[in-house]
Scaffold this motif. Sequence first.
Motif, mmCIF file in Angstrom:
data_model
loop_
_atom_site.group_PDB
_atom_site.id
_atom_site.type_symbol
_atom_site.label_atom_id
_atom_site.label_comp_id
_atom_site.label_asym_id
_atom_site.label_seq_id
_atom_site.Cartn_x
_atom_site.Cartn_y
_atom_site.Cartn_z
ATOM 1 N N UNK A 182 0.762 -1.234 0.157
ATOM 2 C CA UNK A 182 -0.074 0.014 -0.086
ATOM 3 C C UNK A 182 0.869 1.353 -0.070
ATOM 4 N N UNK A 183 2.027 1.250 0.715
ATOM 5 C CA UNK A 183 2.985 2.358 0.796
ATOM 6 C C UNK A 183 3.744 2.643 -0.585
ATOM 7 N N UNK A 184 4.010 1.692 -1.320
ATOM 8 C CA UNK A 184 4.880 1.787 -2.408
ATOM 9 C C UNK A 184 4.065 1.699 -3.861
ATOM 10 N N UNK A 185 2.813 2.199 -3.900
ATOM 11 C CA UNK A 185 2.070 2.038 -5.186
ATOM 12 C C UNK A 185 2.782 2.905 -6.323
ATOM 13 N N UNK A 225 -8.405 9.161 -5.127
ATOM 14 C CA UNK A 225 -7.281 8.341 -4.812
ATOM 15 C C UNK A 225 -7.344 8.055 -3.316
ATOM 16 N N UNK A 226 -7.444 9.015 -2.437
ATOM 17 C CA UNK A 226 -7.314 8.648 -1.188
ATOM 18 C C UNK A 226 -8.782 8.108 -0.468
ATOM 19 N N UNK A 227 -9.766 8.492 -1.281
ATOM 20 C CA UNK A 227 -11.217 7.923 -0.805
ATOM 21 C C UNK A 227 -11.258 6.677 -1.138
ATOM 22 N N UNK A 228 -10.594 6.090 -2.413
ATOM 23 C CA UNK A 228 -10.795 4.757 -2.812
ATOM 24 C C UNK A 228 -9.569 3.847 -2.085
ATOM 25 N N UNK A 260 -7.793 22.151 -9.948
ATOM 26 C CA UNK A 260 -8.801 21.691 -9.449
ATOM 27 C C UNK A 260 -8.837 20.172 -10.051
ATOM 28 N N UNK A 261 -8.370 19.637 -10.928
ATOM 29 C CA UNK A 261 -8.404 18.472 -11.476
ATOM 30 C C UNK A 261 -7.399 17.680 -10.612
ATOM 31 N N UNK A 262 -6.457 18.228 -10.329
ATOM 32 C CA UNK A 262 -5.468 17.366 -9.628
ATOM 33 C C UNK A 262 -5.870 17.087 -8.076
ATOM 34 N N UNK A 263 -6.541 18.227 -7.451
ATOM 35 C CA UNK A 263 -7.022 18.020 -6.292
ATOM 36 C C UNK A 263 -8.267 16.939 -6.121
ATOM 37 N N UNK A 264 -9.023 17.044 -7.005
ATOM 38 C CA UNK A 264 -10.072 15.830 -7.251
ATOM 39 C C UNK A 264 -9.360 14.728 -7.606
#
Length: 86
Positions: free
Chosen positions: A7-10, A80-83, A71-75
């Motif tokens: 998980x840490x090295x994706x 990614x963090x939510x998934x 905005x695109x990068x933040x989304x």
Amino acid sequence: MSEPPSEDRRRPVVTLPLAVAGLCLALPFGAMLWVDSYARTTPEFIGIPFFYWYQMLWVPISTALTAVAYVLVRRAERARKGGARR
């Protein structure tokens, strides 16, 4: 055999929104580096030669494109963090 990535090295994944963000950031550079496209004096705009007003036009355009990229990068980061939490 090699182990699957933890998980840490994706590896970072380039998605369509990130590619569009990169294009938004690269577009002003390309427009300014292609000098032959604006190295002329006509057409004039309120008495200002094309060379100058073309460059100044790219100031607000670059600002808008940078905001879109942000905005695109933040989304993408939030998605990614939510998934990763699931």
